[in-house]
Enzyme design. Structure first.
Site, mmCIF file in Angstrom:
data_model
loop_
_atom_site.group_PDB
_atom_site.id
_atom_site.type_symbol
_atom_site.label_atom_id
_atom_site.label_comp_id
_atom_site.label_asym_id
_atom_site.label_seq_id
_atom_site.Cartn_x
_atom_site.Cartn_y
_atom_site.Cartn_z
ATOM 1 N N HIS A 147 0.963 -1.193 0.102
ATOM 2 C CA HIS A 147 0.001 0.110 0.025
ATOM 3 C C HIS A 147 0.966 1.159 -0.126
ATOM 4 O O HIS A 147 1.911 1.338 0.601
ATOM 5 C CB HIS A 147 -0.936 -0.112 1.282
ATOM 6 C CG HIS A 147 -0.148 0.031 2.472
ATOM 7 N ND1 HIS A 147 0.337 -1.084 3.101
ATOM 8 C CD2 HIS A 147 0.277 0.843 3.318
ATOM 9 C CE1 HIS A 147 0.659 -0.905 4.288
ATOM 10 N NE2 HIS A 147 0.950 0.265 4.333
ATOM 11 N N HIS A 197 0.876 5.324 1.029
ATOM 12 C CA HIS A 197 0.356 6.356 1.817
ATOM 13 C C HIS A 197 0.182 7.808 0.883
ATOM 14 O O HIS A 197 1.028 8.073 0.466
ATOM 15 C CB HIS A 197 0.870 6.500 3.109
ATOM 16 C CG HIS A 197 0.926 5.568 4.234
ATOM 17 N ND1 HIS A 197 0.414 5.436 5.458
ATOM 18 C CD2 HIS A 197 1.629 4.392 4.129
ATOM 19 C CE1 HIS A 197 0.777 4.443 6.104
ATOM 20 N NE2 HIS A 197 1.483 3.793 5.272
#
Ligand code: 5GP
Ligand code: ZN
Length: 131
Positions: free
Chosen positions: A97, A99
């Protein structure tokens, strides 16, 4: 199954900002700053080194979309795009992932780089790492 896979499956609730067949963007539960968002592929890849480049491209396109939306709505002074790859680097969820962290002040997130230029030979490093 990892916590993000459970979120993707709908087994754990999340605040979704964007979703398509391949990518999901959700608000980070911790909100390092207002609007802090996580963008992830729906398929489980552990980290930056594992995700295929075409899926990474899709994630990054959504990351830019999210950044533009945050910029339009909250008008932060800046934005950090951050990926932690590996536990030592701060990765706590082992599902790739990135941010998006809006920055409202220079001190609302601690991300400091120390200068170690006296310790390293840039020519040597370039020779070792050149692609
Ligand atoms: P990492 O430290 O792996 O780069 O980032 C993981 C992030 O996932 C953390 O910022 C953490 O707050 C967030 N997070 C962990 N569990 C959940 C959850 O159940 N829901 C949401 N929305 N975020 C989570
Ligand atoms: Zn997963």
């Amino acid at each position: 199954m990892c916590i993000f896979c459970k979120i993707i499956k709908g087994e754990i609730p999340s605040k979704k900002l964007y979703e398509d067949d391949d990518v999901l963007a959700i608000l980070d539960i911790s909100q390092a700053t207002k609007g802090h968002t996580l963008i992830m592929p729906k398929k489980h890849y552990e980290n930056l080194l594992e995700i295929p480049s075409d899926e990474l491209r899709r994630v990054m396109i959504v990351a830019q979309m999210v950044a533009k939306k945050i910029n339009e709505v909250y008008k932060p002074a800046g934005i950090n795009l951050l990926n932690n790859c590996g536990e030592v680097a701060g990765q706590s969820v082992m599902h790739f992932h990135t941010h998006i962290i809006p920055r409202y002040t220079s001190s609302d997130l601690k991300l400091g780089f120390e200068n170690h230029m006296d310790q390293y030979d840039l020519d040597e490093i370039q020779k070792e790492l050149k692609l």
